[in-house]
Design a protein around this motif. Sequence first.
Motif, PDB file in Angstrom:
ATOM      1  N   UNK A 386       0.826  -1.208   0.000  1.00 24.03           N
ATOM      2  CA  UNK A 386       0.000   0.000   0.000  1.00 24.03           C
ATOM      3  C   UNK A 386       0.859   1.255   0.000  1.00 24.03           C
ATOM      4  N   UNK A 387       1.952   1.202   0.723  1.00 26.60           N
ATOM      5  CA  UNK A 387       2.839   2.358   0.793  1.00 26.60           C
ATOM      6  C   UNK A 387       3.370   2.711  -0.600  1.00 26.60           C
ATOM      7  N   UNK A 388       3.633   1.687  -1.401  1.00 27.84           N
ATOM      8  CA  UNK A 388       4.202   1.909  -2.730  1.00 27.84           C
ATOM      9  C   UNK A 388       3.175   2.467  -3.709  1.00 27.84           C
ATOM     10  N   UNK A 389       1.888   2.260  -3.451  1.00 31.89           N
ATOM     11  CA  UNK A 389       0.871   2.706  -4.412  1.00 31.89           C
ATOM     12  C   UNK A 389       0.057   3.898  -3.927  1.00 31.89           C
ATOM     13  N   UNK A 390       0.406   4.470  -2.822  1.00 36.34           N
ATOM     14  CA  UNK A 390      -0.468   5.477  -2.228  1.00 36.34           C
ATOM     15  C   UNK A 390      -0.594   6.737  -3.073  1.00 36.34           C
ATOM     16  N   UNK A 391       0.438   7.096  -3.825  1.00 38.87           N
ATOM     17  CA  UNK A 391       0.347   8.308  -4.641  1.00 38.87           C
ATOM     18  C   UNK A 391      -0.722   8.185  -5.729  1.00 38.87           C
ATOM     19  N   UNK A 392      -1.011   6.950  -6.181  1.00 39.65           N
ATOM     20  CA  UNK A 392      -2.043   6.754  -7.196  1.00 39.65           C
ATOM     21  C   UNK A 392      -3.429   7.077  -6.650  1.00 39.65           C
ATOM     22  N   UNK A 393      -3.580   7.081  -5.322  1.00 41.05           N
ATOM     23  CA  UNK A 393      -4.865   7.371  -4.685  1.00 41.05           C
ATOM     24  C   UNK A 393      -4.862   8.735  -4.000  1.00 41.05           C
ATOM     25  N   UNK A 394      -3.933   9.587  -4.380  1.00 37.43           N
ATOM     26  CA  UNK A 394      -3.849  10.896  -3.737  1.00 37.43           C
ATOM     27  C   UNK A 394      -4.982  11.803  -4.202  1.00 37.43           C
ATOM     28  N   UNK A 395      -5.348  12.734  -3.350  1.00 45.10           N
ATOM     29  CA  UNK A 395      -6.367  13.719  -3.701  1.00 45.10           C
ATOM     30  C   UNK A 395      -5.906  14.570  -4.873  1.00 45.10           C
ATOM     31  N   UNK A 396      -4.627  14.885  -4.918  1.00 44.77           N
ATOM     32  CA  UNK A 396      -4.099  15.698  -6.007  1.00 44.77           C
ATOM     33  C   UNK A 396      -4.341  15.020  -7.360  1.00 44.77           C
ATOM     34  N   UNK A 397      -4.136  13.703  -7.403  1.00 42.59           N
ATOM     35  CA  UNK A 397      -4.385  12.955  -8.631  1.00 42.59           C
ATOM     36  C   UNK A 397      -5.858  13.020  -9.013  1.00 42.59           C
ATOM     37  N   UNK A 398      -6.730  12.883  -7.999  1.00 41.45           N
ATOM     38  CA  UNK A 398      -8.175  12.903  -8.252  1.00 41.45           C
ATOM     39  C   UNK A 398      -8.631  14.264  -8.770  1.00 41.45           C
ATOM     40  N   UNK A 399      -8.173  15.342  -8.145  1.00 40.86           N
ATOM     41  CA  UNK A 399      -8.615  16.680  -8.550  1.00 40.86           C
ATOM     42  C   UNK A 399      -8.091  17.012  -9.955  1.00 40.86           C
ATOM     43  N   UNK A 400      -6.892  16.573 -10.273  1.00 37.84           N
ATOM     44  CA  UNK A 400      -6.377  16.780 -11.637  1.00 37.84           C
ATOM     45  C   UNK A 400      -7.263  16.073 -12.660  1.00 37.84           C
ATOM     46  N   UNK A 401      -7.716  14.883 -12.292  1.00 35.53           N
ATOM     47  CA  UNK A 401      -8.608  14.147 -13.192  1.00 35.53           C
ATOM     48  C   UNK A 401      -9.927  14.898 -13.366  1.00 35.53           C
ATOM     49  N   UNK A 402     -10.429  15.496 -12.288  1.00 41.81           N
ATOM     50  CA  UNK A 402     -11.674  16.253 -12.379  1.00 41.81           C
ATOM     51  C   UNK A 402     -11.499  17.496 -13.263  1.00 41.81           C
ATOM     52  N   UNK A 403     -10.357  18.139 -13.183  1.00 45.60           N
ATOM     53  CA  UNK A 403     -10.125  19.294 -14.048  1.00 45.60           C
ATOM     54  C   UNK A 403     -10.220  18.898 -15.525  1.00 45.60           C
ATOM     55  N   UNK A 404      -9.720  17.706 -15.843  1.00 48.47           N
ATOM     56  CA  UNK A 404      -9.812  17.224 -17.221  1.00 48.47           C
ATOM     57  C   UNK A 404     -11.264  16.936 -17.601  1.00 48.47           C
ATOM     58  N   UNK A 405     -12.032  16.386 -16.643  1.00 46.16           N
ATOM     59  CA  UNK A 405     -13.444  16.107 -16.903  1.00 46.16           C
ATOM     60  C   UNK A 405     -14.207  17.409 -17.127  1.00 46.16           C
ATOM     61  N   UNK A 406     -13.898  18.440 -16.320  1.00 46.35           N
ATOM     62  CA  UNK A 406     -14.565  19.738 -16.494  1.00 46.35           C
ATOM     63  C   UNK A 406     -14.370  20.282 -17.909  1.00 46.35           C
ATOM     64  N   UNK A 407     -13.207  20.013 -18.472  1.00 46.94           N
ATOM     65  CA  UNK A 407     -12.867  20.583 -19.785  1.00 46.94           C
ATOM     66  C   UNK A 407     -13.398  19.742 -20.950  1.00 46.94           C
ATOM     67  N   UNK A 408     -13.912  18.560 -20.667  1.00 50.76           N
ATOM     68  CA  UNK A 408     -14.392  17.678 -21.730  1.00 50.76           C
ATOM     69  C   UNK A 408     -15.686  18.198 -22.346  1.00 50.76           C
ATOM     70  N   UNK A 409     -15.839  17.965 -23.627  1.00 47.10           N
ATOM     71  CA  UNK A 409     -17.088  18.282 -24.299  1.00 47.10           C
ATOM     72  C   UNK A 409     -18.119  17.217 -23.942  1.00 47.10           C
ATOM     73  N   UNK A 410     -19.289  17.607 -23.473  1.00 49.36           N
ATOM     74  CA  UNK A 410     -20.295  16.601 -23.104  1.00 49.36           C
ATOM     75  C   UNK A 410     -20.714  15.765 -24.302  1.00 49.36           C
ATOM     76  N   UNK A 411     -21.068  14.505 -24.024  1.00 50.23           N
ATOM     77  CA  UNK A 411     -21.569  13.633 -25.081  1.00 50.23           C
ATOM     78  C   UNK A 411     -22.878  14.197 -25.622  1.00 50.23           C
ATOM     79  N   UNK A 412     -22.969  14.309 -26.938  1.00 47.73           N
ATOM     80  CA  UNK A 412     -24.159  14.887 -27.567  1.00 47.73           C
ATOM     81  C   UNK A 412     -25.168  13.773 -27.851  1.00 47.73           C
ATOM     82  N   UNK A 413     -25.675  13.170 -26.778  1.00 49.57           N
ATOM     83  CA  UNK A 413     -26.617  12.070 -26.911  1.00 49.57           C
ATOM     84  C   UNK A 413     -27.736  12.243 -25.895  1.00 49.57           C
ATOM     85  N   UNK A 414     -28.962  12.208 -26.361  1.00 54.76           N
ATOM     86  CA  UNK A 414     -30.099  12.279 -25.449  1.00 54.76           C
ATOM     87  C   UNK A 414     -30.242  10.946 -24.730  1.00 54.76           C
ATOM     88  N   UNK A 415     -30.699  10.955 -23.481  1.00 56.58           N
ATOM     89  CA  UNK A 415     -30.942   9.693 -22.768  1.00 56.58           C
ATOM     90  C   UNK A 415     -31.874   8.802 -23.580  1.00 56.58           C
TER      91      UNK A 415
END
Length: 562
Positions: A386-415
């Motif tokens: 767990x000690x070796x993989x903890x950076x993969x579960x860091x909050x910083x990694x998660x928030x960076x991923x969210x910034x990329x999601x914010x910038x994504x173009x939404x799928x142009x598909x109706x439910x």
Amino acid sequence: MKILVVSNFYPPRAVGGAELVAHRHALDLKRRGHDVCVFAGRTPKSHQSGGEMDIENVDGLDVHLLSIRSLEPDRAFYWDAAGRRFRATMNDFRPDIVHFHNISGLGANLISEARRYGARTVCTVHDHWGFCAKNTLYRDAGHVCEDFEGCHFCVANVSDEKGKALPTRLRRDYVMRCLAEVDHLVFPSQYLAGAYAEAGFDARRAHIQSNGVEVARFDPSSRSLNDGPLHFVFVGYLGAHKGIGLLLELAGRLLAESSLAGRWRLSIAGDGHMRARIARLVEEAPYRDYVTFLGKLGVDEVPALLASADVVLLPSIWPENEPVVMLEAIAAGRAQLASCIGGHAGLVVDGESGLLFESGDLDDLTAKAVAYIEQPNLARRHGDFNRARRDAFSQETAVSAYEKIYAMTPADQAPADKIILCDGEWPTLETAQLFNNFSIFEKSGRLRFVYAEWADASMWEHASALFCWSHDANMQSVLRALRMNIPIIAPAGGAEARLCEEEALSGFGYKDYAEAVVALASLAERSETAAPASARRANLIDNVAALLDAKAFGLTAERPAI
């Protein structure tokens, strides 16, 4: 980027996992230069009844606080007043992104308000609330629900704004439809994404992304094997669904094994309805020599406790999404011992970062705990992993991923699911049975039954029909359907059906619910998702309107009739 974060509760008044995630992510986004504001709920003050607004500053963030009227499953999913307050907050802050977290108590209609405003929407799904009114999939009888169509067995009915009892399915279909219109839906675990797919959710907008954890708060250094007995730690809510009964039985099993005497200890931290039982038990011999009850810990006290642990234990018997304590075990570099249910398997690599046991199986749990006691190096090896993989579960990694999601173009598909708007007076038992058992008629297609009063403009635009379950449906809904040429399925002989028949408008008059089921089931099998457009019968509708009582229109600034 201007980001409005939405959560039904918020620190410091609430420190549950979802609330902490919302707050920590908001702070991290602000540190990265984004303009962040929060819209959150809170329990009403002593003199309040729900709906009052205040603004506070929490760690440098402006938090718009709405006192919540109810968390009861029958009223926590739609709240018109909360929508108006939220609309005012958006008009003031003018967000580019609205990021929803838990919204039970605030209402899924806030999603519709954000879309109507024009903001891009992101929702982090923290539990099963989208299709389970109780959030947990945990039945009162003490077992995990496997029938996602049986919500009415747990919650008999839900209520509209006037207190009318409505079939429970209307609640689930409405919430699921609102979630289906979110631009980006984020599931912290593969398990939860799969559960929503199994419940009928169209996952084309779904992302899998861990919430992450503030790894810097935790000391990942190893404990020396000479530091004393192997230390098991439980941190969480003290309730039956968390496996507390199983945990106490484990302690009894270990105490009964004389060869393990003096080689283990257990610390329990948390609060909940089983607190008194635990407090009494740890005062009894021989538990008091092995089991320590710490009560509820502050957020800043948890890292020190985990630093003293060898194994972090989570024996839940209900499926959790991404339990915070398992993320914290990774950050602290400690071995994990958890039930193999829900999102646990996504955080525990069995045999590498910890051990998984069959949920609810005391024998299997005991065997895995004994393995750690008899092989102290096993806990160290798993902690090192767990000690070796903890950076993969860091909050910083998660928030960076969210910034990329914010910038994504939404799928142009109706439910894809078809919407059936519904209206009528107080439903009979037969009406409730029609809705709650309709899933047996849905083979290749899926219908979303939405109470007309809850539907926003987009739902009306995409509606395949208006189903009136009684003769006395709200004429405001009927008129709107006529104007939009939405087919009406209504009792034969009633005003609604006669209007359609006499003027050759699209509709069907049913003699009994068997005919209604056939008509609705045929809609589920059709390929088109909305009513075909055609010329409006303006003259007819105007004539009908002239004959109606004024109260049928409900014309107000808050809720235009049509």
